[in-house]
Write a protein that holds these residues in place. Structure first.
Motif, PDB file in Angstrom:
ATOM      1  N   ILE A 290       0.844  -1.194   0.000  1.00 15.34           N
ATOM      2  CA  ILE A 290       0.000   0.000   0.000  1.00 15.34           C
ATOM      3  C   ILE A 290       0.883   1.248   0.000  1.00 15.34           C
ATOM      4  O   ILE A 290       2.015   1.234   0.482  1.00 15.34           O
ATOM      5  CB  ILE A 290      -0.953   0.026   1.216  1.00 15.34           C
ATOM      6  N   SER A 291       0.345   2.309  -0.549  1.00 17.84           N
ATOM      7  CA  SER A 291       1.049   3.587  -0.561  1.00 17.84           C
ATOM      8  C   SER A 291       0.803   4.301   0.764  1.00 17.84           C
ATOM      9  O   SER A 291      -0.338   4.466   1.184  1.00 17.84           O
ATOM     10  CB  SER A 291       0.552   4.450  -1.725  1.00 17.84           C
ATOM     11  N   THR A 292       1.893   4.712   1.400  1.00 11.86           N
ATOM     12  CA  THR A 292       1.767   5.421   2.677  1.00 11.86           C
ATOM     13  C   THR A 292       2.148   6.896   2.557  1.00 11.86           C
ATOM     14  O   THR A 292       2.171   7.615   3.542  1.00 11.86           O
ATOM     15  CB  THR A 292       2.664   4.767   3.740  1.00 11.86           C
ATOM     16  N   GLY A 293       2.440   7.316   1.350  1.00 18.05           N
ATOM     17  CA  GLY A 293       2.841   8.703   1.126  1.00 18.05           C
ATOM     18  C   GLY A 293       3.469   8.837  -0.242  1.00 18.05           C
ATOM     19  O   GLY A 293       3.392   7.928  -1.071  1.00 18.05           O
ATOM     20  N   ALA A 294       4.100   9.968  -0.496  1.00 20.52           N
ATOM     21  CA  ALA A 294       4.719  10.208  -1.798  1.00 20.52           C
ATOM     22  C   ALA A 294       5.969  11.058  -1.630  1.00 20.52           C
ATOM     23  O   ALA A 294       6.144  11.756  -0.632  1.00 20.52           O
ATOM     24  CB  ALA A 294       3.732  10.894  -2.736  1.00 20.52           C
ATOM     25  N   PHE A 295       6.862  10.945  -2.614  1.00 20.52           N
ATOM     26  CA  PHE A 295       8.052  11.792  -2.648  1.00 20.52           C
ATOM     27  C   PHE A 295       8.329  12.171  -4.093  1.00 20.52           C
ATOM     28  O   PHE A 295       7.831  11.531  -5.025  1.00 20.52           O
ATOM     29  CB  PHE A 295       9.253  11.065  -2.032  1.00 20.52           C
ATOM     30  N   THR A 296       9.098  13.208  -4.279  1.00 23.33           N
ATOM     31  CA  THR A 296       9.406  13.695  -5.619  1.00 23.33           C
ATOM     32  C   THR A 296      10.831  13.305  -6.000  1.00 23.33           C
ATOM     33  O   THR A 296      11.760  13.449  -5.216  1.00 23.33           O
ATOM     34  CB  THR A 296       9.256  15.218  -5.703  1.00 23.33           C
ATOM     35  N   GLU A 297      10.975  12.797  -7.216  1.00 22.91           N
ATOM     36  CA  GLU A 297      12.274  12.349  -7.704  1.00 22.91           C
ATOM     37  C   GLU A 297      12.566  13.034  -9.034  1.00 22.91           C
ATOM     38  O   GLU A 297      11.666  13.276  -9.835  1.00 22.91           O
ATOM     39  CB  GLU A 297      12.271  10.826  -7.876  1.00 22.91           C
ATOM     40  N   GLY A 298      13.837  13.335  -9.300  1.00 27.18           N
ATOM     41  CA  GLY A 298      14.221  13.920 -10.571  1.00 27.18           C
ATOM     42  C   GLY A 298      14.710  15.345 -10.425  1.00 27.18           C
ATOM     43  O   GLY A 298      14.737  15.930  -9.341  1.00 27.18           O
ATOM     44  N   SER A 299      15.081  15.952 -11.565  1.00 23.91           N
ATOM     45  CA  SER A 299      15.587  17.320 -11.584  1.00 23.91           C
ATOM     46  C   SER A 299      14.443  18.321 -11.561  1.00 23.91           C
ATOM     47  O   SER A 299      13.266  17.944 -11.634  1.00 23.91           O
ATOM     48  CB  SER A 299      16.432  17.537 -12.842  1.00 23.91           C
ATOM     49  N   PHE A 300      14.774  19.589 -11.501  1.00 23.18           N
ATOM     50  CA  PHE A 300      13.761  20.646 -11.437  1.00 23.18           C
ATOM     51  C   PHE A 300      12.840  20.620 -12.650  1.00 23.18           C
ATOM     52  O   PHE A 300      11.641  20.862 -12.551  1.00 23.18           O
ATOM     53  CB  PHE A 300      14.458  22.016 -11.336  1.00 23.18           C
ATOM     54  N   PHE A 301      13.399  20.307 -13.828  1.00 27.15           N
ATOM     55  CA  PHE A 301      12.606  20.313 -15.050  1.00 27.15           C
ATOM     56  C   PHE A 301      12.004  18.947 -15.389  1.00 27.15           C
ATOM     57  O   PHE A 301      11.266  18.808 -16.359  1.00 27.15           O
ATOM     58  CB  PHE A 301      13.474  20.777 -16.235  1.00 27.15           C
ATOM     59  N   ASN A 302      12.359  17.937 -14.614  1.00 23.57           N
ATOM     60  CA  ASN A 302      11.865  16.595 -14.917  1.00 23.57           C
ATOM     61  C   ASN A 302      11.522  15.861 -13.615  1.00 23.57           C
ATOM     62  O   ASN A 302      12.066  14.807 -13.307  1.00 23.57           O
ATOM     63  CB  ASN A 302      12.918  15.814 -15.703  1.00 23.57           C
ATOM     64  N   LYS A 303      10.614  16.445 -12.870  1.00 23.51           N
ATOM     65  CA  LYS A 303      10.207  15.866 -11.596  1.00 23.51           C
ATOM     66  C   LYS A 303       9.105  14.838 -11.790  1.00 23.51           C
ATOM     67  O   LYS A 303       8.262  14.973 -12.664  1.00 23.51           O
ATOM     68  CB  LYS A 303       9.730  16.957 -10.638  1.00 23.51           C
ATOM     69  N   GLN A 304       9.130  13.818 -10.927  1.00 19.27           N
ATOM     70  CA  GLN A 304       8.076  12.810 -10.935  1.00 19.27           C
ATOM     71  C   GLN A 304       7.720  12.437  -9.503  1.00 19.27           C
ATOM     72  O   GLN A 304       8.600  12.201  -8.675  1.00 19.27           O
ATOM     73  CB  GLN A 304       8.511  11.551 -11.693  1.00 19.27           C
ATOM     74  N   GLN A 305       6.426  12.388  -9.235  1.00 19.43           N
ATOM     75  CA  GLN A 305       5.979  11.983  -7.904  1.00 19.43           C
ATOM     76  C   GLN A 305       5.866  10.474  -7.845  1.00 19.43           C
ATOM     77  O   GLN A 305       5.218   9.851  -8.678  1.00 19.43           O
ATOM     78  CB  GLN A 305       4.619  12.609  -7.575  1.00 19.43           C
ATOM     79  N   LEU A 306       6.521   9.883  -6.860  1.00 18.72           N
ATOM     80  CA  LEU A 306       6.489   8.437  -6.670  1.00 18.72           C
ATOM     81  C   LEU A 306       5.926   8.109  -5.300  1.00 18.72           C
ATOM     82  O   LEU A 306       6.022   8.918  -4.365  1.00 18.72           O
ATOM     83  CB  LEU A 306       7.892   7.849  -6.813  1.00 18.72           C
ATOM     84  N   GLN A 307       5.374   6.930  -5.186  1.00 17.74           N
ATOM     85  CA  GLN A 307       4.748   6.504  -3.939  1.00 17.74           C
ATOM     86  C   GLN A 307       5.766   5.884  -2.990  1.00 17.74           C
ATOM     87  O   GLN A 307       6.750   5.270  -3.413  1.00 17.74           O
ATOM     88  CB  GLN A 307       3.641   5.486  -4.231  1.00 17.74           C
TER      89      GLN A 307
END
Length: 352
Positions: A290-307
């Motif tokens: 299960i997803s318990t939260g999220a974090f952001t990965e990647g550079s300023f111009f290529n960010k992606q939210q992951l669980q």
């Protein structure tokens, strides 16, 4: 060759006689039908999930019946059963079956017409008072096989389910999708469910991409959190909330030769005549992340939210008859007590 004299090169058994085919297909088909029914009734999954389990189970039992017809009177080809914690047909058998049916019309053209086969059988049995020759029975079985088995209902390595609107889930997820696969290393069927939201994309525009990633990423057995992360990483606009994986098997029966304690108790009971030859049990494991939260990965111009994923403790279930259940409690109580719940009783099988 008797049913107990099964050739076992390496990790597979070859079924040699009609008797062995008949016993094997009766056991595995009965066991899987019982399993599918009980999974739904025992609330191991939600009603919607149970309906998909029944659909995928239907494809598997249909394929098993196709195997039965294909091999019953075939003197040249022999079907292999995987023995390494499986008890189901080797994965390659499903691939051969699917490929074989792609050439069904070519095979049908080489066979006699159904009417002439019926007439010949009647004349042999009623007029000549003679039994039907084995090669004629094989010819008739091949005719039935190629004219009645539909390729689209064969259980393939990967089977994709439709995306549905999710209702009443604890995460408030928008959608739910299911898929099933036959793992090539364990030779067991798996069924998966994923609950998810979409971000900045409409379902119709993103559906094909979801299906593509699932088939390329989640088509084999792996740790549930690894599967969840791989899907999440490759689908930028999809936010998965929960993933469940059902491992259906192994099937513990006279055809199994693994090192599992449950299998050995059943084999011992069959040898000592305390169990019928048809005695069996089937294990099921359910993994969930299960997803318990999220974090952001990647550079300023290529960010992606992951669980952020949390893998729940694996749930273990066992389905068997009451007689087998009693013997397991008497002989390996520590193994049975480690299950998530008491063994679930299913009907025994009586061979004619």
């Amino acid at each position: 060759m008797s049913i107990n004299q099964i050739v076992t090169p390496l990790d597979s058994a070859v079924l040699e006689t009609n008797e062995q085919y008949q016993v094997y297909f009766k056991i595995v088909t009965h066991a899987f039908n019982e399993l599918v029914e009980k999974i739904a009734n025992e609330k191991i999954c939600t009603p919607v999930e149970a309906s998909f389990v029944m659909q995928y189970g239907g494809l598997l039992t249909y394929s098993l019946e196709a195997f039965r017809v294909k091999y019953l009177f075939d003197a040249d080809e022999k079907m292999r059963i995987d023995l390494t914690e499986s008890g189901f047909p080797n994965y390659l058998e499903f691939r051969y079956l699917f490929n074989d049916l792609e050439l069904k019309q070519e095979h049908i053209n080489k066979l006699p017409k159904l009417e002439s086969v019926k007439a010949e059988f009647l004349e042999t049995l009623l007029k000549d008072k003679q039994p039907i020759a084995e090669h004629k029975l094989h010819q008739a079985a091949s005719l039935v096989y190629y004219t009645s088995v539909d390729q689209q209902y064969i259980f393939r390595r990967f089977v994709q389910g439709k995306i549905l609107a999710a209702k009443g889930n604890e995460f408030g997820a928008q959608y739910m999708v299911s898929w099933s696969f036959y793992d090539v290393t364990t030779n067991r069927p798996f069924i998966c469910f994923m609950y998810f939201d979409l971000y900045k994309e409409k379902l119709e525009d993103y559906k094909s991409e979801i299906y593509k990633v699932l088939e390329n990423t989640a088509d084999r057995d792996m740790p549930i959190d690894m599967m969840a992360y791989a899907i999440d990483k490759k689908l930028e606009h999809l936010h998965p909330k929960k993933i469940r994986k059902f491992d259906l098997g192994p099937l513990h029966s006279v055809f199994a030769k693994d090192e599992i304690a449950i299998t050995h108790i059943i084999l011992k009971g069959i040898v000592e005549k305390t169990f019928d030859l048809s005695a069996y049990a089937i294990s099921v494991r359910v993994d969930e992340a299960i997803s318990t939260g999220a974090f952001t990965e990647g550079s300023f111009f290529n960010k992606q939210q992951l669980q952020v994923w949390e893998a729940k403790p694996q749930k273990k279930y066992l389905f068997c008859s009451h007689r087998v259940m009693q013997s397991l409690y008497d002989n390996i109580p520590e193994t049975i007590n480690s299950l998530t719940q008491d063994p679930i009783e299913i009907r025994s099988l009586k061979l004619n």
